[in-house]
Write a protein that holds these residues in place. Structure first.
Motif, PDB file in Angstrom:
ATOM      1  N   ALA A 183      26.245  42.042  21.726  1.00 45.82           N
ATOM      2  CA  ALA A 183      24.878  42.088  22.241  1.00 45.82           C
ATOM      3  C   ALA A 183      24.508  40.787  22.946  1.00 45.82           C
ATOM      4  N   ARG A 184      25.131  39.667  22.560  1.00 42.12           N
ATOM      5  CA  ARG A 184      24.835  38.378  23.180  1.00 42.12           C
ATOM      6  C   ARG A 184      25.566  38.188  24.504  1.00 42.12           C
ATOM      7  N   ARG A 185      26.583  38.984  24.763  1.00 38.39           N
ATOM      8  CA  ARG A 185      27.350  38.846  26.003  1.00 38.39           C
ATOM      9  C   ARG A 185      26.539  39.376  27.172  1.00 38.39           C
ATOM     10  N   PRO A 186      26.471  38.605  28.267  1.00 35.04           N
ATOM     11  CA  PRO A 186      25.751  39.128  29.427  1.00 35.04           C
ATOM     12  C   PRO A 186      26.523  40.290  30.035  1.00 35.04           C
ATOM     13  N   SER A 187      25.807  41.299  30.486  1.00 36.39           N
ATOM     14  CA  SER A 187      26.479  42.423  31.115  1.00 36.39           C
ATOM     15  C   SER A 187      26.935  42.006  32.506  1.00 36.39           C
ATOM     16  N   LEU A 188      28.087  42.480  32.888  1.00 35.68           N
ATOM     17  CA  LEU A 188      28.628  42.156  34.193  1.00 35.68           C
ATOM     18  C   LEU A 188      28.241  43.238  35.187  1.00 35.68           C
ATOM     19  N   PRO A 189      27.754  42.829  36.352  1.00 32.03           N
ATOM     20  CA  PRO A 189      27.409  43.840  37.357  1.00 32.03           C
ATOM     21  C   PRO A 189      28.682  44.408  37.987  1.00 32.03           C
ATOM     22  N   SER A 190      28.552  45.581  38.547  1.00 29.10           N
ATOM     23  CA  SER A 190      29.680  46.137  39.282  1.00 29.10           C
ATOM     24  C   SER A 190      29.924  45.269  40.509  1.00 29.10           C
ATOM     25  N   SER A 191      31.064  45.437  41.119  1.00 29.89           N
ATOM     26  CA  SER A 191      31.386  44.661  42.312  1.00 29.89           C
ATOM     27  C   SER A 191      30.355  44.877  43.410  1.00 29.89           C
ATOM     28  N   ALA A 192      29.975  46.127  43.629  1.00 24.53           N
ATOM     29  CA  ALA A 192      28.981  46.436  44.666  1.00 24.53           C
ATOM     30  C   ALA A 192      27.621  45.841  44.314  1.00 24.53           C
ATOM     31  N   ALA A 193      27.239  45.903  43.032  1.00 28.06           N
ATOM     32  CA  ALA A 193      25.952  45.349  42.609  1.00 28.06           C
ATOM     33  C   ALA A 193      25.928  43.833  42.775  1.00 28.06           C
ATOM     34  N   LEU A 194      27.033  43.175  42.460  1.00 28.12           N
ATOM     35  CA  LEU A 194      27.112  41.728  42.628  1.00 28.12           C
ATOM     36  C   LEU A 194      26.998  41.368  44.104  1.00 28.12           C
ATOM     37  N   ASN A 195      27.665  42.107  44.958  1.00 28.64           N
ATOM     38  CA  ASN A 195      27.566  41.833  46.390  1.00 28.64           C
ATOM     39  C   ASN A 195      26.139  42.045  46.892  1.00 28.64           C
ATOM     40  N   GLN A 196      25.457  43.063  46.384  1.00 28.37           N
ATOM     41  CA  GLN A 196      24.054  43.283  46.764  1.00 28.37           C
ATOM     42  C   GLN A 196      23.175  42.121  46.316  1.00 28.37           C
ATOM     43  N   ARG A 197      23.442  41.596  45.134  1.00 28.41           N
ATOM     44  CA  ARG A 197      22.667  40.454  44.650  1.00 28.41           C
ATOM     45  C   ARG A 197      22.921  39.221  45.517  1.00 28.41           C
ATOM     46  N   ILE A 198      24.153  39.029  45.950  1.00 26.00           N
ATOM     47  CA  ILE A 198      24.470  37.904  46.845  1.00 26.00           C
ATOM     48  C   ILE A 198      23.715  38.080  48.159  1.00 26.00           C
ATOM     49  N   GLN A 199      23.785  39.271  48.732  1.00 24.50           N
ATOM     50  CA  GLN A 199      23.122  39.526  50.009  1.00 24.50           C
ATOM     51  C   GLN A 199      21.601  39.434  49.906  1.00 24.50           C
ATOM     52  N   GLY A 200      21.052  39.718  48.732  1.00 23.49           N
ATOM     53  CA  GLY A 200      19.611  39.678  48.556  1.00 23.49           C
ATOM     54  C   GLY A 200      19.061  38.337  48.105  1.00 23.49           C
ATOM     55  N   ALA A 201      19.941  37.387  47.841  1.00 26.53           N
ATOM     56  CA  ALA A 201      19.494  36.078  47.355  1.00 26.53           C
ATOM     57  C   ALA A 201      18.620  35.391  48.401  1.00 26.53           C
ATOM     58  N   ARG A 202      17.597  34.718  47.935  1.00 30.77           N
ATOM     59  CA  ARG A 202      16.607  34.090  48.812  1.00 30.77           C
ATOM     60  C   ARG A 202      16.895  32.634  49.140  1.00 30.77           C
ATOM     61  N   GLY A 203      17.920  32.060  48.563  1.00 31.06           N
ATOM     62  CA  GLY A 203      18.187  30.670  48.883  1.00 31.06           C
ATOM     63  C   GLY A 203      19.371  30.112  48.113  1.00 31.06           C
ATOM     64  N   PRO A 204      19.730  28.881  48.400  1.00 37.02           N
ATOM     65  CA  PRO A 204      20.893  28.251  47.773  1.00 37.02           C
ATOM     66  C   PRO A 204      20.824  28.204  46.253  1.00 37.02           C
ATOM     67  N   ASP A 205      19.658  27.906  45.699  1.00 33.49           N
ATOM     68  CA  ASP A 205      19.555  27.830  44.243  1.00 33.49           C
ATOM     69  C   ASP A 205      19.913  29.163  43.597  1.00 33.49           C
ATOM     70  N   GLU A 206      19.403  30.250  44.153  1.00 33.25           N
ATOM     71  CA  GLU A 206      19.695  31.578  43.614  1.00 33.25           C
ATOM     72  C   GLU A 206      21.169  31.929  43.795  1.00 33.25           C
ATOM     73  N   LEU A 207      21.736  31.578  44.935  1.00 34.55           N
ATOM     74  CA  LEU A 207      23.155  31.849  45.177  1.00 34.55           C
ATOM     75  C   LEU A 207      24.048  31.071  44.214  1.00 34.55           C
TER      76      LEU A 207
END
Length: 160
Positions: A16-40
């Motif tokens: 339960a303490r382990r962070p869930s890993l996003p799918s490859s496509a979800a991770l790429n979407q998060r990268i593309q949606g990031a608003r700046g260097p800190d978030e990236l």
């Protein structure tokens, strides 16, 4: 970050303490949606072990885009909106990318090199990264598309 410590037993509680890993496509979407260097860089720190060559190329490309003031919404081409963080996370990204250079394909290598060269990183870090990428670039030389060669030319030219 997602790996359990060696001395930790796997139980429902530790799972339960382990962070869930996003799918490859979800991770790429998060990268593309990031608003700046800190978030990236935070995405990199959270998911570095699950990032493949596509994610790294996208992350570097996105870093350069946010530095140039172009946001997800297709905003202004004006002056940069963000200043590049100079902290440990950025140095870790440089070291990690250099360390996985052998897994990069022509496009991800070119995206990483040009993104690094265009995001405003200090020259010594750029040169360090390009030295790590250079053997892979030479190995892949005959596989590069014209665009990849142009990206590499820009990157290595900025390092001079």
């Amino acid at each position: 970050m997602g790996a359990l410590r060696a001395r930790e037993h796997v139980t429902p509680r530790t799972m339960a303490r382990r962070p869930s890993l996003p799918s490859s496509a979800a991770l790429n979407q998060r990268i593309q949606g990031a608003r700046g260097p800190d978030e990236l860089l935070e995405l990199f720190r959270e998911h570095r072990d699950s990032m493949d060559h596509v994610h790294l190329g996208s992350l570097w490309h996105r870093l350069s885009r946010t530095q140039q003031g172009r946001m997800v919404s297709g905003g202004s081409e004006a002056a940069p909106t963000f200043t590049l963080p100079r902290g440990d996370a950025f140095r870790e990204l440089v070291a990690h990318t250099g360390g996985v250079a052998e897994s990069l394909n022509p496009q991800s290598l070119a995206n990483s090199a040009q993104g690094a060269a265009s995001c405003g990183m200090p020259a010594e870090l750029l040169r360090s990264l390009l030295r790590a990428l250079e053997p892979r670039a030479l190995h892949l030389a005959e596989s590069f598309e014209t665009q990849n060669l142009c990206q590499l030319t820009v990157a290595f030219g900025k390092a001079e």
